[in-house]
Scaffold this motif. Structure first.
Motif, PDB file in Angstrom:
ATOM      1  N   PHE A 100     -32.602   0.788  34.471  1.00  0.00           N
ATOM      2  CA  PHE A 100     -31.797   1.958  34.132  1.00  0.00           C
ATOM      3  C   PHE A 100     -32.567   3.259  34.304  1.00  0.00           C
ATOM      4  O   PHE A 100     -32.050   4.322  33.998  1.00  0.00           O
ATOM      5  N   GLY A 101     -33.797   3.191  34.789  1.00  0.00           N
ATOM      6  CA  GLY A 101     -34.603   4.378  34.997  1.00  0.00           C
ATOM      7  C   GLY A 101     -35.286   4.831  33.719  1.00  0.00           C
ATOM      8  O   GLY A 101     -35.410   4.083  32.758  1.00  0.00           O
ATOM      9  N   SER A 102     -35.695   6.065  33.716  1.00  0.00           N
ATOM     10  CA  SER A 102     -36.364   6.630  32.549  1.00  0.00           C
ATOM     11  C   SER A 102     -35.338   6.987  31.476  1.00  0.00           C
ATOM     12  O   SER A 102     -34.128   7.013  31.725  1.00  0.00           O
ATOM     13  N   CYS A 103     -35.831   7.304  30.304  1.00  0.00           N
ATOM     14  CA  CYS A 103     -34.948   7.756  29.222  1.00  0.00           C
ATOM     15  C   CYS A 103     -34.192   9.004  29.663  1.00  0.00           C
ATOM     16  O   CYS A 103     -32.993   9.138  29.414  1.00  0.00           O
ATOM     17  N   SER A 104     -34.886   9.882  30.353  1.00  0.00           N
ATOM     18  CA  SER A 104     -34.245  11.095  30.870  1.00  0.00           C
ATOM     19  C   SER A 104     -33.109  10.752  31.837  1.00  0.00           C
ATOM     20  O   SER A 104     -32.031  11.366  31.781  1.00  0.00           O
ATOM     21  N   ASP A 105     -33.336   9.757  32.711  1.00  0.00           N
ATOM     22  CA  ASP A 105     -32.287   9.333  33.652  1.00  0.00           C
ATOM     23  C   ASP A 105     -31.056   8.824  32.913  1.00  0.00           C
ATOM     24  O   ASP A 105     -29.920   9.144  33.271  1.00  0.00           O
ATOM     25  N   VAL A 106     -31.280   8.024  31.882  1.00  0.00           N
ATOM     26  CA  VAL A 106     -30.168   7.456  31.113  1.00  0.00           C
ATOM     27  C   VAL A 106     -29.386   8.560  30.414  1.00  0.00           C
ATOM     28  O   VAL A 106     -28.154   8.583  30.437  1.00  0.00           O
ATOM     29  N   ILE A 107     -30.100   9.495  29.795  1.00  0.00           N
ATOM     30  CA  ILE A 107     -29.441  10.596  29.089  1.00  0.00           C
ATOM     31  C   ILE A 107     -28.617  11.438  30.059  1.00  0.00           C
ATOM     32  O   ILE A 107     -27.446  11.752  29.800  1.00  0.00           O
ATOM     33  N   ASN A 108     -29.205  11.792  31.202  1.00  0.00           N
ATOM     34  CA  ASN A 108     -28.502  12.623  32.181  1.00  0.00           C
ATOM     35  C   ASN A 108     -27.307  11.918  32.798  1.00  0.00           C
ATOM     36  O   ASN A 108     -26.308  12.561  33.120  1.00  0.00           O
ATOM     37  N   ALA A 109     -27.387  10.609  32.959  1.00  0.00           N
ATOM     38  CA  ALA A 109     -26.300   9.862  33.597  1.00  0.00           C
ATOM     39  C   ALA A 109     -25.146   9.558  32.644  1.00  0.00           C
ATOM     40  O   ALA A 109     -23.987   9.546  33.057  1.00  0.00           O
ATOM     41  N   GLY A 110     -25.451   9.312  31.391  1.00  0.00           N
ATOM     42  CA  GLY A 110     -24.389   8.839  30.511  1.00  0.00           C
ATOM     43  C   GLY A 110     -24.168   9.586  29.222  1.00  0.00           C
ATOM     44  O   GLY A 110     -23.243   9.268  28.471  1.00  0.00           O
ATOM     45  N   PHE A 111     -25.022  10.564  28.936  1.00  0.00           N
ATOM     46  CA  PHE A 111     -24.912  11.236  27.644  1.00  0.00           C
ATOM     47  C   PHE A 111     -25.079  12.747  27.794  1.00  0.00           C
ATOM     48  O   PHE A 111     -25.881  13.366  27.100  1.00  0.00           O
TER      49      PHE A 111
END
Length: 134
Positions: A100-111
């Protein structure tokens, strides 16, 4: 390190890895980060290739300290290096692929509107656990 865990060994040979897609550049342009895979198992990986000849002495020391420290770390919330090796004047660092990538990637993609409080608590718990370990 991975052989300690009884899983796939990662040899220090570039022929054992296929660099599939360049996904990032770092260290002032000296490092290319690739989505890759282990040639014999097809396991997805991340490979960082750093041109050591273009790094300043300060950046070389920083990288050396990172590699030395990472070899000592064993914690579930700290991303390990599978193997590091030098080919010609390039340092190869082979790391696990994070789906799912980095925490930053997850936040930017879904939150985009922010994280739920429970998720923030879980993330902070894991970060504090890793920091406490360090």
């Amino acid at each position: 390190r991975s052989s300690d865990l009884g899983i796939l060994a990662f040899p220090p040979r570039p022929s054992d890895y296929s660099l599939d897609l360049k996904i990032a550049t770092g260290y002032d342009g000296a490092t290319d980060v690739y989505l890759a895979h282990h040639s014999s198992s097809s396991q997805p990986l991340i490979v960082r290739c750093t041109n050591l000849e273009v790094l300043s002495l300060e950046k070389l020391e920083e990288m050396q300290n990172e590699l030395l420290a990472s070899g000592l770390l064993r914690h579930e919330f700290i991303l390990p290096y599978h193997v590091n090796f030098v080919v010609d004047h390039h340092l190869w660092a082979v790391l696990p692929f994070m789906e799912f990538g980095s925490c930053s990637d997850v936040i930017n993609a879904g939150f985009q509107d922010g994280l739920p409080e429970l998720l923030i608590a879980a993330l902070l718990r894991d970060v504090v656990s890793a920091l406490d370990y360090l």
